[in-house]
Design a protein around this motif. Structure first.
Motif, PDB file in Angstrom:
ATOM      1  N   VAL C 147      -0.644   8.805 -10.938  1.00  0.00           N
ATOM      2  CA  VAL C 147      -0.974   9.149  -9.549  1.00  0.00           C
ATOM      3  C   VAL C 147      -2.233  10.000  -9.564  1.00  0.00           C
ATOM      4  O   VAL C 147      -2.251  11.113 -10.111  1.00  0.00           O
ATOM      5  N   GLY C 148      -3.296   9.461  -8.965  1.00  0.00           N
ATOM      6  CA  GLY C 148      -4.623  10.084  -9.052  1.00  0.00           C
ATOM      7  C   GLY C 148      -4.760  11.304  -8.159  1.00  0.00           C
ATOM      8  O   GLY C 148      -4.007  11.513  -7.205  1.00  0.00           O
ATOM      9  N   LYS C 149      -5.788  12.054  -8.457  1.00  0.00           N
ATOM     10  CA  LYS C 149      -6.134  13.332  -7.830  1.00  0.00           C
ATOM     11  C   LYS C 149      -5.992  13.301  -6.298  1.00  0.00           C
ATOM     12  O   LYS C 149      -6.476  12.393  -5.635  1.00  0.00           O
ATOM     13  N   ASP C 150      -5.319  14.334  -5.789  1.00  0.00           N
ATOM     14  CA  ASP C 150      -5.242  14.578  -4.341  1.00  0.00           C
ATOM     15  C   ASP C 150      -4.471  13.515  -3.555  1.00  0.00           C
ATOM     16  O   ASP C 150      -4.529  13.487  -2.325  1.00  0.00           O
ATOM     17  N   THR C 151      -3.779  12.646  -4.241  1.00  0.00           N
ATOM     18  CA  THR C 151      -2.947  11.673  -3.513  1.00  0.00           C
ATOM     19  C   THR C 151      -1.693  12.361  -2.979  1.00  0.00           C
ATOM     20  O   THR C 151      -1.100  13.203  -3.650  1.00  0.00           O
ATOM     21  N   GLY C 166      -4.722   5.353  -7.201  1.00  0.00           N
ATOM     22  CA  GLY C 166      -5.997   6.073  -7.274  1.00  0.00           C
ATOM     23  C   GLY C 166      -5.950   7.424  -6.597  1.00  0.00           C
ATOM     24  O   GLY C 166      -4.879   8.015  -6.396  1.00  0.00           O
ATOM     25  N   GLN C 167      -7.125   7.900  -6.240  1.00  0.00           N
ATOM     26  CA  GLN C 167      -7.262   9.240  -5.661  1.00  0.00           C
ATOM     27  C   GLN C 167      -7.178   9.204  -4.140  1.00  0.00           C
ATOM     28  O   GLN C 167      -7.480   8.195  -3.513  1.00  0.00           O
ATOM     29  N   GLY C 203      -6.140   1.174  -5.480  1.00  0.00           N
ATOM     30  CA  GLY C 203      -7.421   1.884  -5.583  1.00  0.00           C
ATOM     31  C   GLY C 203      -7.420   3.240  -4.894  1.00  0.00           C
ATOM     32  O   GLY C 203      -6.383   3.717  -4.413  1.00  0.00           O
ATOM     33  N   ASN C 204      -8.590   3.831  -4.822  1.00  0.00           N
ATOM     34  CA  ASN C 204      -8.742   5.122  -4.145  1.00  0.00           C
ATOM     35  C   ASN C 204      -8.641   4.959  -2.631  1.00  0.00           C
ATOM     36  O   ASN C 204      -8.938   3.895  -2.082  1.00  0.00           O
ATOM     37  N   ASP C 205      -8.240   6.026  -1.945  1.00  0.00           N
ATOM     38  CA  ASP C 205      -8.289   6.092  -0.480  1.00  0.00           C
ATOM     39  C   ASP C 205      -7.456   5.011   0.202  1.00  0.00           C
ATOM     40  O   ASP C 205      -7.837   4.474   1.234  1.00  0.00           O
ATOM     41  N   VAL C 206      -6.323   4.701  -0.386  1.00  0.00           N
ATOM     42  CA  VAL C 206      -5.425   3.710   0.209  1.00  0.00           C
ATOM     43  C   VAL C 206      -4.321   4.445   0.973  1.00  0.00           C
ATOM     44  O   VAL C 206      -3.772   5.430   0.482  1.00  0.00           O
ATOM     45  N   ILE C 224      -4.194  -3.708  -4.895  1.00  0.00           N
ATOM     46  CA  ILE C 224      -4.663  -3.259  -3.585  1.00  0.00           C
ATOM     47  C   ILE C 224      -5.915  -2.449  -3.834  1.00  0.00           C
ATOM     48  O   ILE C 224      -5.873  -1.391  -4.462  1.00  0.00           O
ATOM     49  N   GLU C 225      -7.030  -2.979  -3.354  1.00  0.00           N
ATOM     50  CA  GLU C 225      -8.311  -2.357  -3.668  1.00  0.00           C
ATOM     51  C   GLU C 225      -8.572  -1.112  -2.819  1.00  0.00           C
ATOM     52  O   GLU C 225      -7.871  -0.843  -1.847  1.00  0.00           O
ATOM     53  N   GLU C 226      -9.627  -0.409  -3.153  1.00  0.00           N
ATOM     54  CA  GLU C 226      -9.928   0.878  -2.508  1.00  0.00           C
ATOM     55  C   GLU C 226     -10.098   0.752  -0.997  1.00  0.00           C
ATOM     56  O   GLU C 226     -10.589  -0.243  -0.491  1.00  0.00           O
ATOM     57  N   GLY C 227      -9.651   1.786  -0.318  1.00  0.00           N
ATOM     58  CA  GLY C 227      -9.891   1.888   1.117  1.00  0.00           C
ATOM     59  C   GLY C 227      -9.009   1.001   1.977  1.00  0.00           C
ATOM     60  O   GLY C 227      -9.191   0.946   3.194  1.00  0.00           O
ATOM     61  N   VAL C 228      -8.057   0.295   1.367  1.00  0.00           N
ATOM     62  CA  VAL C 228      -7.143  -0.544   2.159  1.00  0.00           C
ATOM     63  C   VAL C 228      -6.189   0.354   2.936  1.00  0.00           C
ATOM     64  O   VAL C 228      -5.726   1.377   2.427  1.00  0.00           O
ATOM     65  N   LYS C 229      -5.889  -0.032   4.174  1.00  0.00           N
ATOM     66  CA  LYS C 229      -4.961   0.724   5.012  1.00  0.00           C
ATOM     67  C   LYS C 229      -3.867  -0.233   5.479  1.00  0.00           C
ATOM     68  O   LYS C 229      -4.147  -1.213   6.183  1.00  0.00           O
ATOM     69  N   LEU C 230      -2.637   0.055   5.077  1.00  0.00           N
ATOM     70  CA  LEU C 230      -1.496  -0.774   5.480  1.00  0.00           C
ATOM     71  C   LEU C 230      -0.603   0.041   6.411  1.00  0.00           C
ATOM     72  O   LEU C 230      -0.259   1.178   6.106  1.00  0.00           O
TER      73      LEU C 230
END
Lengths: 340, 340, 340
Positions: C147-151, C166-167, C203-206, C224-230
């Protein structure tokens, strides 16, 4: 764990074409397989990947043998053979031993010593947890439940009271079994709760996917027969009966008192209205809206409009809204023609 | 607990036809009822089961009295009478006392001593848990929540911060109340989180089914008025308002800022697009796709193709895709006819 | 926290029209805003509320400036500016420090000391939890996860083994990541489990909404790539790939091995059949049934009948069922006309 291709062939009743002594350690896709890996071909979408596969061996059917550039394991049912081989090479590793001290188990509940109870699990009164059962962290099991031998219940599952589960089941996280069915009686301007007094009975070898919900029966039980496989986020309402060896894909919703036959295949995002009966071996394709019983065993049912460019859809939809008028104009034309 | 039929009749304001002194101990279906059991008939699908019922008594309406071979409890609304009688005979048994030592409760939160807090529950800061509340194992309640008198929250529920719940509510396992609404602003090639700052307000006597989700509001609150009953796996997006005594069946999804009137009946697997308004007393049938507001109180709305044999569906669908062309050809025919 | 309007304008690169020195403390809707509050206008449905707003200031575009009776913050993208300002005024308050003593963490797992682990959390073996991560009460994380930073992972989430996150991610309650995909092979009258051996890579920012499920891959990973919002209650089956910065609304179900492009916008209650490919920047409207790949980037797809009065729907539906016959009669008419 490693096997020779010949050993694998024996396990699945297949025939080796090529070098039966090659060592296989794991499975891989055709596209990305490398040394010591076995792959399989069941979906014709991927046939062209066969030519360039790096696998040591590929599981396939007789008629594809000529196209296979590497060792082949020839079987009549490559998907089933793959399932068996993948299970051999990567056997499931659910814990089967140890009761975590943080688990809270009611004193009159019988938990077999050869079972796993994870951290923060809660098990209510008067339950039986048989040998080999594995219950994941933070799962809650209510009163009066029975969990049969070797069943695996993963983390954060909720099994409400009066649920009986058979052997070798597999319940994924977020599953809720036995919550109240949706019984509401209208009375004097408000809805009165109709007590949901039944339980849930689940046969042997049932798998239930993440966040799927199976309600308890209103008076008698909701029943899921042996060998049923449910994907994620399926809703099974009170007093539904799902026949043995039926599979249902994700996001399908089944209303109350529906009876589904054995060996059916129901795709995802289907909705089935209440009190219907579906015969055995019926196939229902994705997103169908089932509003009548399906009486013919082995039949295939479908509905729904397929997505098209929004512009086209707007036109089709506008015409659809005028379909009744269109039909009347056609009848009128026919009449006029006939009158001439 | 046992009652005479006469006592039950008094409780529900009904009339006994037959032996009012017979003892009733439990409820059963018409088909499987036996001695000391009462059944009911509300769905004409089951009328033929009346003749052979083994029940001591059956709850039904006046006009069915001649077909009833056993004692009858005659009422105008058998479903509501059944609900009341079943509740009398099998009263709900949620625990209302005892705080399990494993529960983790923030020190400034007020939990009434006459309430039940199950194992491994977590309750955050600045909450109020009123008298008679029952909170099941492994449920989590965030900061700044209020849970009114006699509300039952079952196992593995998550109530996120700033949720206010009325009295006598019932929340089934897996429910999530108050998670962030889906607010995303597109900015320079990526989506920016729009903070979801509102809460959720839930009136008295609300029931919410397993794994249903109700998001918090974006700025103001999401509101579920008194007496609303939600089935399982429903999605209620941010700033939805559901009017009092509306019932919604499983797997229905309601997009943001929808306002639904009072006393509506919305079936399962319906989808309602954002920012619409639905009048009071509206009925929406299963799997409908609601894309415009419904302004007429008491109206009934529907959509969707019903499942048919796949072969037939393929033909209908192919024609549907050509509907615009078909209509043009019809117009042409009309024109030609007119020209003659 | 309070800012002057001028300070806020600097933060979002906007222009003040009016009094830049006014103090802003919080956000509000146009309708209910009062002193020291800022509101915004992005949806033309609400333009008429602008005239009577009690806000100190409103975020809007240049062309609406003449209609604004109060101070204005003029920007090209009011929704994004609002998101930034709301975040400034009400910064998220997830805990980032403290490991609750009731949490059960496997000894070989690395948890950064500057992270928050809530009550009754369980984390399995061989995981890495980075700095600034926040894990809510009763969440379970299986073995071999990262589990990446600040998640932020909220309460009652389940992350099954072999998931890499990701983060700066945000995972809402009831989410299940990495449960088995639905792999079943038919063999001799029963279904055989196909082991699900892949993981999940996020990815990051999901952001993933409440009760959404993302299955692990069958052999390779679900991605699930970065920046995806579900949004909530979405089903993502095994080996799906969702491209960067794609957003998907609630209750959509995506079958196995679907590849979705980048920057797509998929509305709610959509169903996408297995093995399809969706190009970049595609828009799919609500409740569409996607059964073929969508190859044209930037295209918009739709399907489904819109709800109409039930009476009308019955007529349209009856005609629809006879559409094939209707078409044949039209063809016949054309033929007859031609023959004359």
């Amino acid at each position: 764990m490693a096997y020779t291709l010949e050993q694998l062939a024996e396990q699945v009743g297949g025939k080796v074409v090529g070098d039966g002594s090659c060592q296989i350690e794991s499975v891989a896709t055709l596209k990305n397989a490398a040394a010591k890996q076995i792959s399989f071909l069941t979906n014709s979408l991927y046939t062209e990947q066969l030519a360039n596969t790096g696998a040591y061996a590929v599981i396939l059917t007789e008629e594809l043998i000529d196209k296979c550039p590497v060792n082949a394991l020839v079987v009549s049912n490559p998907h089933a053979a793959y399932a068996k081989i993948a299970t051999l090479l990567s056997p499931p590793a659910y814990p089967r031993q140890g009761h975590h001290p943080s688990a809270v188990i009611a004193p009159d509940t019988k938990v077999h010593p050869d079972s796993f109870i994870g951290p923060n699990v809660h098990i209510g009164q008067n339950c039986v947890i048989e040998e080999g059962v594995s219950i994941g962290a933070n799962t809650v099991i209510g009163n009066d439940c029975f969990v049969g031998k070797d069943t695996v219940i993963l983390a954060n599952v909720t099994i409400v009271g009066k649920t009986r589960i058979g052997q070798r089941g597999l319940f994924h996280p977020g599953v809720v079994i036995g919550a109240d069915g949706f019984g509401q009686a209208y009375d004097d301007g408000a809805w009165l709760k109709v007590p949901q007094l039944g339980g849930v009975r689940i046969g042997n070898d049932v798998e239930i996917g993440a966040n799927t919900t199976v309600d308890c029966g209103a008076i008698e039980d909701t029943v899921i027969e042996e060998g049923v496989k449910l994907d994620n986020q399926i809703q099974v309402a009170h007093n539904v009966r799902i026949g043995a060896h039926t599979v249902i894909a994700a996001a399908t919703a089944i209303a109350g008192s529906v009876t589904i036959g054995k060996h059916c295949m129901i795709a995802g995002a289907v909705a089935i209205a209440g009190h219907l009966t579906i015969a055995d071996n019926v196939v229902i394709t994705g997103m169908s809206m089932v509003t009548s019983s399906i009486d013919t065993p082995g039949s295939s049912y479908s509905s729904g409009m397929k997505a098209m460019p929004t512009r086209v859809w707007h036109r089709v939809h506008a015409r659809l809204m005028k379909l009744d008028e269109l039909a009347k104009r056609l009848i009128n034309l026919e009449k006029n023609q006939h009158d001439k």
